[in-house]
Design a protein around this motif. Sequence first.
Motif, PDB file in Angstrom:
ATOM      1  N   THR A   6       0.862  -1.176   0.000  1.00 54.89           N
ATOM      2  CA  THR A   6       0.000   0.000   0.000  1.00 54.89           C
ATOM      3  C   THR A   6       0.901   1.230   0.000  1.00 54.89           C
ATOM      4  OG1 THR A   6      -1.727  -1.155   1.205  1.00 54.89           O
ATOM      5  CG2 THR A   6      -1.802   1.236   1.237  1.00 54.89           C
ATOM      6  N   ILE A   7       0.792   2.020  -1.045  1.00 53.98           N
ATOM      7  CA  ILE A   7       1.633   3.202  -1.171  1.00 53.98           C
ATOM      8  C   ILE A   7       1.085   4.341  -0.318  1.00 53.98           C
ATOM      9  CG2 ILE A   7       2.513   4.925  -2.780  1.00 53.98           C
ATOM     10  CD1 ILE A   7       2.390   2.741  -4.929  1.00 53.98           C
ATOM     11  N   HIS A   8      -0.233   4.575  -0.407  1.00 55.53           N
ATOM     12  CA  HIS A   8      -0.842   5.700   0.298  1.00 55.53           C
ATOM     13  C   HIS A   8      -2.307   5.390   0.552  1.00 55.53           C
ATOM     14  CE1 HIS A   8      -1.118   9.859   1.577  1.00 55.53           C
ATOM     15  NE2 HIS A   8      -2.166  10.030   0.806  1.00 55.53           N
ATOM     16  N   LYS A   9      -2.866   5.931   1.637  1.00 57.51           N
ATOM     17  CA  LYS A   9      -4.299   5.847   1.865  1.00 57.51           C
ATOM     18  C   LYS A   9      -4.775   7.188   2.402  1.00 57.51           C
ATOM     19  CE  LYS A   9      -3.927   3.496   6.308  1.00 57.51           C
ATOM     20  NZ  LYS A   9      -4.340   2.342   7.075  1.00 57.51           N
ATOM     21  N   TYR A  10      -5.934   7.623   1.926  1.00 62.07           N
ATOM     22  CA  TYR A  10      -6.485   8.896   2.350  1.00 62.07           C
ATOM     23  C   TYR A  10      -7.995   8.795   2.403  1.00 62.07           C
ATOM     24  CZ  TYR A  10      -7.164   9.543  -2.690  1.00 62.07           C
ATOM     25  OH  TYR A  10      -7.523   9.377  -3.993  1.00 62.07           O
ATOM     26  N   ARG A  11      -8.612   9.761   3.069  1.00 64.04           N
ATOM     27  CA  ARG A  11     -10.052   9.758   3.214  1.00 64.04           C
ATOM     28  C   ARG A  11     -10.613  11.123   2.870  1.00 64.04           C
ATOM     29  NH1 ARG A  11     -11.784  11.983   8.245  1.00 64.04           N
ATOM     30  NH2 ARG A  11      -9.995  12.557   9.520  1.00 64.04           N
ATOM     31  N   GLU A  12     -11.880  11.133   2.506  1.00 64.84           N
ATOM     32  CA  GLU A  12     -12.567  12.376   2.215  1.00 64.84           C
ATOM     33  C   GLU A  12     -13.454  12.717   3.399  1.00 64.84           C
ATOM     34  OE1 GLU A  12     -15.498  14.333  -1.134  1.00 64.84           O
ATOM     35  OE2 GLU A  12     -14.591  12.389  -1.474  1.00 64.84           O
ATOM     36  N   THR A  13     -13.384  13.954   3.886  1.00 67.84           N
ATOM     37  CA  THR A  13     -14.164  14.348   5.044  1.00 67.84           C
ATOM     38  C   THR A  13     -15.589  14.701   4.632  1.00 67.84           C
ATOM     39  OG1 THR A  13     -13.565  16.668   4.843  1.00 67.84           O
ATOM     40  CG2 THR A  13     -12.122  15.289   6.179  1.00 67.84           C
ATOM     41  N   TYR A  14     -16.404  14.989   5.625  1.00 67.75           N
ATOM     42  CA  TYR A  14     -17.799  15.368   5.403  1.00 67.75           C
ATOM     43  C   TYR A  14     -17.895  16.637   4.570  1.00 67.75           C
ATOM     44  CZ  TYR A  14     -22.580  16.696   6.545  1.00 67.75           C
ATOM     45  OH  TYR A  14     -23.893  17.063   6.472  1.00 67.75           O
ATOM     46  N   TYR A  15     -16.917  17.518   4.703  1.00 64.64           N
ATOM     47  CA  TYR A  15     -16.915  18.800   4.000  1.00 64.64           C
ATOM     48  C   TYR A  15     -16.209  18.750   2.660  1.00 64.64           C
ATOM     49  CZ  TYR A  15     -18.291  20.273   8.632  1.00 64.64           C
ATOM     50  OH  TYR A  15     -18.938  20.387   9.817  1.00 64.64           O
ATOM     51  N   GLY A  16     -15.741  17.588   2.245  1.00 60.80           N
ATOM     52  CA  GLY A  16     -15.096  17.439   0.943  1.00 60.80           C
ATOM     53  C   GLY A  16     -13.589  17.602   0.961  1.00 60.80           C
ATOM     54  N   GLU A  17     -12.988  17.806   2.128  1.00 58.05           N
ATOM     55  CA  GLU A  17     -11.533  17.926   2.215  1.00 58.05           C
ATOM     56  C   GLU A  17     -10.898  16.544   2.140  1.00 58.05           C
ATOM     57  OE1 GLU A  17     -10.492  19.871   5.833  1.00 58.05           O
ATOM     58  OE2 GLU A  17     -11.982  21.435   5.571  1.00 58.05           O
ATOM     59  N   ILE A  18      -9.682  16.491   1.628  1.00 54.55           N
ATOM     60  CA  ILE A  18      -8.928  15.233   1.563  1.00 54.55           C
ATOM     61  C   ILE A  18      -7.918  15.240   2.703  1.00 54.55           C
ATOM     62  CG2 ILE A  18      -7.387  13.836   0.143  1.00 54.55           C
ATOM     63  CD1 ILE A  18     -10.199  14.060  -0.984  1.00 54.55           C
ATOM     64  N   LYS A  19      -7.963  14.179   3.542  1.00 55.78           N
ATOM     65  CA  LYS A  19      -7.047  14.084   4.682  1.00 55.78           C
ATOM     66  C   LYS A  19      -6.350  12.734   4.669  1.00 55.78           C
ATOM     67  CE  LYS A  19      -9.145  17.170   7.964  1.00 55.78           C
ATOM     68  NZ  LYS A  19      -9.556  17.329   9.363  1.00 55.78           N
ATOM     69  N   ASP A  20      -5.151  12.710   5.234  1.00 54.30           N
ATOM     70  CA  ASP A  20      -4.387  11.489   5.383  1.00 54.30           C
ATOM     71  C   ASP A  20      -5.023  10.637   6.488  1.00 54.30           C
ATOM     72  OD1 ASP A  20      -2.396   9.686   4.902  1.00 54.30           O
ATOM     73  OD2 ASP A  20      -0.921  10.705   6.132  1.00 54.30           O
TER      74      ASP A  20
END
Length: 63
Positions: free
Chosen positions: A41-55
């Motif tokens: 797995t190179i990278h994993k990220y998530r999208e918040t409720y407000y549309g921001e991308i976070k690690d």
Amino acid sequence: MKLITIKRETKEEKRYTPKMGELLTKVTYIKKAFLSIPIKTIHKYRETYYGEIKDCEACNLAR
């Protein structure tokens, strides 16, 4: 034919943050594969409720 490929996969997972508590969010994994077998797995990220991308390192899987 390519030997090494990069694949992106999105799953829904339960995450826990101290401010919001437990939440269900979409987590995107970027994985390196050799002959269609995932290696790393190179990278994993998530999208918040407000549309921001976070690690994903900012939130825990469990309490």
